[in-house]
Each structure stands twice: as structure tokens, then as C-alpha cells.
Motif scaffolding. Structure first.
Motif, mmCIF file in Angstrom:
data_model
loop_
_atom_site.group_PDB
_atom_site.id
_atom_site.type_symbol
_atom_site.label_atom_id
_atom_site.label_comp_id
_atom_site.label_asym_id
_atom_site.label_seq_id
_atom_site.Cartn_x
_atom_site.Cartn_y
_atom_site.Cartn_z
ATOM 1 N N HIS A 3 0.828 -1.204 0.000
ATOM 2 C CA HIS A 3 0.000 0.000 0.000
ATOM 3 C C HIS A 3 0.866 1.260 0.000
ATOM 4 O O HIS A 3 0.630 2.204 -0.769
ATOM 5 N N ILE A 4 1.914 1.256 0.844
ATOM 6 C CA ILE A 4 2.791 2.435 0.965
ATOM 7 C C ILE A 4 3.506 2.694 -0.350
ATOM 8 O O ILE A 4 3.584 3.838 -0.834
ATOM 9 N N VAL A 5 4.062 1.639 -0.967
ATOM 10 C CA VAL A 5 4.789 1.789 -2.236
ATOM 11 C C VAL A 5 3.859 2.356 -3.316
ATOM 12 O O VAL A 5 4.231 3.244 -4.092
ATOM 13 N N ASP A 6 2.592 1.832 -3.361
ATOM 14 C CA ASP A 6 1.622 2.313 -4.368
ATOM 15 C C ASP A 6 1.324 3.800 -4.185
ATOM 16 O O ASP A 6 1.359 4.589 -5.142
ATOM 17 N N VAL A 7 1.009 4.215 -2.939
ATOM 18 C CA VAL A 7 0.618 5.606 -2.685
ATOM 19 C C VAL A 7 1.760 6.552 -3.028
ATOM 20 O O VAL A 7 1.570 7.591 -3.672
ATOM 21 N N CYS B 60 10.231 6.276 6.326
ATOM 22 C CA CYS B 60 8.859 5.761 6.450
ATOM 23 C C CYS B 60 8.878 4.400 7.129
ATOM 24 O O CYS B 60 9.790 3.592 6.914
ATOM 25 N N ASP B 61 7.862 4.102 7.975
ATOM 26 C CA ASP B 61 7.681 2.782 8.585
ATOM 27 C C ASP B 61 6.809 1.919 7.677
ATOM 28 O O ASP B 61 6.227 2.402 6.698
ATOM 29 N N ASP B 62 6.690 0.614 8.040
ATOM 30 C CA ASP B 62 5.939 -0.328 7.196
ATOM 31 C C ASP B 62 4.538 -0.623 7.740
ATOM 32 O O ASP B 62 3.831 -1.467 7.204
ATOM 33 N N ASP B 63 4.143 0.036 8.844
ATOM 34 C CA ASP B 63 2.856 -0.305 9.466
ATOM 35 C C ASP B 63 1.889 0.891 9.472
ATOM 36 O O ASP B 63 1.003 0.974 10.320
ATOM 37 N N ILE B 64 2.056 1.830 8.522
ATOM 38 C CA ILE B 64 1.178 3.014 8.478
ATOM 39 C C ILE B 64 0.300 2.966 7.226
ATOM 40 O O ILE B 64 0.579 2.214 6.290
ATOM 41 N N LYS B 65 -0.754 3.778 7.244
ATOM 42 C CA LYS B 65 -1.619 3.925 6.067
ATOM 43 C C LYS B 65 -1.556 5.380 5.600
ATOM 44 O O LYS B 65 -1.638 6.309 6.415
ATOM 45 N N LEU B 66 -1.419 5.571 4.302
ATOM 46 C CA LEU B 66 -1.279 6.913 3.729
ATOM 47 C C LEU B 66 -2.518 7.269 2.894
ATOM 48 O O LEU B 66 -3.079 6.409 2.200
#
Length: 675
Positions: A599-603, A664-670
């Protein structure tokens, strides 16, 4: 009024050795000093017979604590310190013993001199146990070590047994007792910590016995103990590594040289012992030959004694014959006298008798000659016997001297063997220390190598920072030159003149000013649209209100445009901000756990305003998809701190090429359009 004597606490740690514990308690009961208290800590062992121990101690108070589990020597010792009430504290293991003057000697020294701790010497006693007869036998007893206090030598080796030391209570409280991280060498660690600031007072008197058992009974002789001892020895060195100065290293080198000299001395002693053994063997051979000669002489003497006995028997027979002849002679004389007085007529017969008497006298004389011959033979035999006796005495004296010499040699050999055994033990101990020191040096070399690598990487990083700094300085210099050129230009001067006229005609924060501003913006937008059509470039929004419809993004060019307007810089000079800014996004994701990396990489890749470069590190696994794999900089299974890993990425990247860096961390939503 007499001063009250201070109370001395003796802490005894025990576990499942009731017979030895009674002997240790007996040695405390025999102390000449009073008052004493005993603090007994049962470290997870079976119950002890408190009634019997109280009977042994007599007038000495006993405090007892049983621990449910075996917690280790250090923890048991600390509980003993907490339970004790004395001004002075000693320690005694259940298999060791005090001599009766132990407490009084140590206490007198601490009362007389201003020291926090004092220690005496101890005999080391090697004992064996016969389980069939249930008997303990003493194999060897000798002085353990007798040295004045030296902190440098104490760092190298613990030469002070804990049973030899008496502490003041306040010093144990100050240093918080034993370090419970040590299962072994907890006493050595305590002595090092105290001895660094407070030297110990040494009393060169033997007041205790330090017991060492056979390999089957002594825990410290087992392979498991050696492995554990090596580990805790390394732990001692690591804990106190800052105390090992060059002076101590030099002392170790000197000890090693002394050890080499001792080895040479031992070799020479062994050579001399071999020579002594050769001489002893030669003496034994000579003694055997002398014993053979003595045996032959004894046999000859036995034969001579039998001959003498036979001659004595012959002499006894001859003496009896002589007695008979003397008796007959007396009878004959009496008979002759009677004949002379009574009858002269029998003179002829008397003459015959006289003739017979003469013949008998002749036989008597012959017998006397034979007796003299026998006496001569007896004298010769006695002389021979005397000569044999002198030779036997001489041989006995020689044999006695040889026995004394052999006995002395055996004593010398025994002493040499004791010295050799002691030296061999010292050599073994020094070898172990040398191996441990070698291992420590290797570890320190490895540590130094790692430090050098880190220094090299830091120097590389500093070089990169210096180059970035130089580039930034060049950029700032160019910007300063550009600003100087702008500020000195006629356009700038005209603009300043325009602003002054504008502020006079249209004062700030007035309605006329806001109306003129909106009209001006519209005119500028019309002009820019004309330029966009001609030059086919992207529209540059000037009014920040154009971005109010998107709450998640703020256009960087609008910021610069706003800054240009507020700084009164002509719009044409800011066309360079039409180019996109470059952003480095980096972070660490745990591949073996649930995360939001996809999700993070996509955003972050959705940004249209920035050039986005993503560099990620995967920990403990593989990337979850090809899309994530394409932005994965490296994979690693070894755990390391997050910012150590992030520094690896930054060292590989030319960060001066980026306008922004985002961690950036791996457990967040953007939210969409986050950038």
C-alpha cells in the motif's frame, strides 16, 4: 567502663554437605574471640539439623535461612550480608575451616589500622574420600599463596581466598555486595571493585585451611566447570577491561619471562634428579654387593661358630678326663703315702707304682700339650672371629651410612618432586592464563579491526558530507551572486520604486489594496495563459486558493510563487521552479510479519509533482511481490538497529542530488496524493 567488643558475623553458604558443615561449624566454635554470630544460608539443599549445629556452636548465635531453589553463590552471599548484624563480616564455605585465632588476628588488625578489609594466609589441603570406608584422608598440605596486596596482580589472578578476608560492613554496603550476574568468580569481582579504591591489609599468618578434593568430588575439577570458568573469566575481563593498563600488560610479559626462566630451572632440576637417580641406582647396586658379601661372611661365621662349638665340646671332654686323672692322682698319692707309712716291704711295689705314675705323668704332659694346641687353635679361631666381627661392624657402618645417604637422597628427591609438582601446577595455571590472555587479545584485535572499519566508513561518510558541503557552498555562492545581480539590477530598483508608489496609493490592509490585488492576479493569469499558448508550457498556479479543492497535497511551485510575490521578485525570474523536485523515500519492512508495504509503495509512486525514488530494506524474508522487490535495496536476516540499516542506504546514495528525504515505517496507512 569497658568498651563493648564489636560483633563479628560469619556467613556460611551450604548445600547438601552435612558432615563437612559440622566440621566447619566446629572450627567456628573453637574461635578464641567473642562475640560471634553465624549466618547460615542453605542454597536450595536438603534441611540441616539445626539442633545439632546449635549444640556445636554453644554460646555462638545462629541465624538460618533456607532458599527454596539453588540461586547461586552470589545471591546466597548477598542474603547472608542482609541478614547479618555484625560490624565486621567474614565468609566460610562448608568444606573449609578456620584455625582458632583466625577472627582475633583479623579483627585486631582492622581495629588498629585504618583499612576497610584485611586478609591472612591459608594452607591448601588436598583430600581424598573413600566411599567404601566413608573416610576422608589428607593427601597433601602446603601454603596456598602469601603475597602483599597488589591491585595489578589482582587483576591478573585472584590470589586472595575469600575465607581469608574480613570486611567492614559499611564497605560491603557501599559496593552493594556480590554481582549476581556471576555464578563463579563473584568473590574475585567483589575484591577487584573494592580493591580499586581501598587497598587490603595483609597479615602474613596462616589462619585457615582451603580444601581441594579429588577430581571425582571437586566440582572445580570437572570439564563442565572449566567451560563455565572460562566463560566467567572472560566476563571478568570484559567487565573490568578499562582497568587493564599498559603497566599490567608489561607485568604479564614479565611473568611470562619469569615462567620461562622457571621452566629452564625445572629442566635443570629434572636433569639433576636423573643424575641423583643414577647415583642412587649405583649405590643400590653397591649395597646389594655388600649385602651379598655380608651374607657370605655370615655363612663363614656360622661355619666358624659350628667349629668353635665342636672344639668347645672336645675341650669339655678333655677337661673331664683331666679331672678324672687328677682325682686318680690324688687317690694314688694317698695310697702311696699309706704304703710308705705301713709297709716298707712293698717298696718294690711302690717303685712299680712310681714307674706307673711317671708314665701317667707323661700321659698328663702329653694331654697338656694337646690342650695347649687346642687353646692355640681356639685363640686363632677367636682372632678370626674378632676379625670377622670387625669386618661385619665395618660393613654395618657402611650399610648404615649408605642407608642414611639413601634416606637423605630420598628426602631430597621427595622435596624436589614436591617442588616440581608445585612448579608444574604453576606452569599449568600460567598456561591457562596465557591461553585466556591470548583469546582476550584476539577479541580485542577483532574489536579494534571493527573500530577501524567503522572509522574508515565514518571517514568515507565525512568525505561525502564534505563534498556535499562544498557543492552546497557553491550553490549558495551562485545563489548569492544571482541575488546580488538581481538586487543591483535596474528592474529591481524599478520594482522597489513601484512598491513605494503602490504602498502610498494603495496602503496595506485596505479595501483598495485587496481589490487592486485581485485585479492584478487576473491580469497576470491572462498574461501567463498567453505565454503558455506560445511556449506550450504547463500552467503555473499563482493563487494558493487554486489548491483548496485537494486537502492532501500542497504544490511546491505555489509555495515558491507565494514567496516570490511576498519577496517582490518578478514572475519571470521564477520559471526555473517549473522543474519537478526529487524525493528519496527509504525505510525498513519486516517481511516475516503482516505489514502495509505494498500500500505504501503504491501511494508514494502516485505522485505527479515529484520524482520519487524508493529504497527499502527487507528484514527476515523475501519481498511479498515483484512491485515491492523492484524498490527493495537489500535483504538481511541479521537483526540490527533501524537507523544503522538506514545509514547503509544513505552511504550508498548521493543524497545531495535529492531535494527531500522521507523516512517511512511499514505499518502506516497513507492518504492518496500524500506527497
Amino acid at each position: 567502663m569497658e568498651k563493648q567488643k564489636p560483633l563479628v558475623s560469619i556467613i556460611v553458604r551450604t548445600k547438601d554437605r552435612p558432615i563437612l558443615l559440622k566440621k566447619a561449624m566446629q572450627s567456628i566454635a573453637e574461635q578464641t574471640y567473642r562475640p560471634i554470630e553465624v549466618v547460615l544460608i542453605n542454597d536450595g539443599g536438603l534441611d540441616v539439623d539445626i539442633k545439632t549445629l546449635n549444640n556445636i556452636l554453644g554460646d555462638i548465635a545462629l541465624s538460618y535461612r533456607k532458599l527454596e531453589n539453588n540461586t547461586g553463590r552470589a545471591h546466597a552471599g548477598n542474603i547472608g550480608i542482609t541478614m547479618s548484624r555484625g560490624e565486621y563480616i567474614c565468609f566460610l564455605d562448608d568444606d573449609d575451616r578456620f584455625y582458632n585465632n583466625h577472627v582475633s588476628i583479623l579483627l585486631n588488625a582492622l581495629e588498629e589500622f585504618d583499612y576497610q578489609a584485611a586478609y591472612t594466609d591459608a594452607n591448601i589441603v588436598y583430600q581424598d574420600y573413600n566411599p567404601e570406608e566413608e573416610k576422608i584422608s589428607e593427601r597433601e598440605k602446603r601454603l596456598f599463596v602469601s603475597k602483599a596486596f597488589s591491585y595489578e596482580e589482582l587483576l591478573i589472578d585472584n590470589y586472595i581466598p575469600l575465607i581469608c578476608i574480613m570486611f567492614r560492613r559499611e564497605i560491603l554496603n557501599l559496593f552493594q555486595g556480590f554481582d549476581e550476574n556471576f555464578e563463579l568468580y563473584e568473590d574475585w569481582d567483589l575484591i577487584i571493585r573494592i580493591g580499586e579504591k581501598y587497598p587490603f591489609y595483609h597479615i602474613p599468618k596462616i589462619t585457615a585451611e582451603y580444601i581441594q578434593w579429588s577430581n571425582s568430588l571437586q566440582i572445580s575439577q570437572s570439564p563442565l566447570y572449566f567451560n563455565k570458568a572460562e566463560a566467567y573469566h572472560n566476563q571478568i575481563i570484559l567487565k573490568h577491561r578499562n582497568k587493564y593498563s599498559s603497566k599490567i600488560i608489561m607485568k604479564l610479559v614479565q611473568n611470562r619471562r619469569m615462567l620461562s626462566e622457571k621452566e629452564n630451572h625445572i629442566n635443570s632440576l629434572e636433569f639433576r634428579i636423573k643424575e641423583f637417580h643414577g647415583k642412587i641406582i649405583k649405590l643400590e647396586q653397591e649395597l646389594t654387593a655388600g649385602q651379598d658379601k655380608t651374607k657370605n661372611l655370615e655363612e663363614s661365621l656360622s661355619l666358624s661358630n659350628s667349629k668353635i662349638e665342636e672344639i668347645q665340646r672336645i675341650l669339655e671332654n678333655k677337661n673331664e678326663v683331666i679331672k678324672d686323672l687328677n682325682k686318680k692322682l690324688e687317690d694314688t698319692k694317698e695310697y702311696a703315702t699309706t704304703l710308705e707309712n705301713t709297709n716298707k716291704e712293698k717298696e718294690a711295689e711302690l717303685n712299680n707304682l712310681q714307674h706307673e705314675l711317671e708314665e701317667r705323668n707323661t700321659s698328663y704332659l702329653r694331654a697338656e700339650g694337646k690342650i695347649r694346641e687346642l687353646e692355640t687353635q681356639i685363640k686363632e679361631a677367636n682372632d678370626f672371629i674378632k676379625e670377622l666381627s670387625e669386618k661385619i661392624n665395618l660393613l654395618e657402618n657402611t650399610a648404615h651410612q649408605n642407608a642414611e645417604i639413601i634416606k637423605n637422597k630420598e628426602q631430597e628427591t621427595t622435596e624436589l618432586e614436591i617442588q616440581i609438582n608445585g612448579l608444574k601446577q604453576t606452569i599449568d595455571e600460567m598456561d591457562m592464563k596465557r591461553i585466556e590472555l591470548k583469546r582476550t587479545i584476539l577479541e580485542k584485535d577483532a574489536f579494534i579491526s571493527r573500530l577501524e572499519e567503522q572509522i574508515h566508513s565514518k571517514n568515507t561518510y565525512i568525505g561525502q558530507i564534505e563534498s556535499i558541503k562544498n557543492e552546497l557552498q557553491n550553490i549558495l555562492k551562485k545563489k548569492d551572486e544571482e541575488l546580488s545581480r538581481i538586487f543591483s539590477s535596474n528592474g529591481w530598483k524599478g520594482l522597489m520604486f513601484y512598491y513605494k508608489i503602490r504602498d502610498k496609493i494603495l496602503p496595506p490592509y485596505t479595501r483598495r489594496r485587496s481589490i487592486a490585488k485581485r485585479v492584478g492576479h487576473k491580469i497576470i493569469n491572462i498574461i501567463l495563459k498567453i505565454f503558455q499558448k506560445k511556449e506550450k508550457i504547463e500552467n503555473i498556479p499563482i493563487n494558493p486558493e487554486t489548491n483548496k479543492n485537494n486537502d492532501n497535497t500542497i504544490c511546491q511551485s505555489s509555495i515558491y510563487c507565494m514567496q516570490a510575490e511576498e519577496a517582490n521578485i518578478p514572475i519571470k525570474d521564477f520559471q526555473e521552479f517549473n522543474g519537478k523536485k526529487k524525493v528519496l523515500i527509504t525505510g525498513v519492512y519486516l517481511a516475516n510479519q503482516e505489514n502495509n508495504i505494498e500500500h505504501i509503495v503504491d501511494v508514494l509512486n502516485q505522485s505527479e509533482k515529484f520524482i520519487v525514488v524508493q529504497k527499502w530494506i527487507a528484514l527476515f524474508g523475501e519481498p511479498p511481490s515483484k512491485k515491492v522487490e523492484s524498490v527493495t535495496f537489500m535483504k538481511q536476516d541479521k537483526p540490527e538497529p533501524k537507523f544503522v540499516l538506514l545509514n547503509k542506504i544513505l552511504l550508498q546514495e548521493k543524497i545531495h542530488q535529492y531535494d527531500y528525504i522521507l523516512f517511512c515505517d511499514d505499518d502506516i496507512k497513507l492518504r492518496s496524493n500524500f506527497l
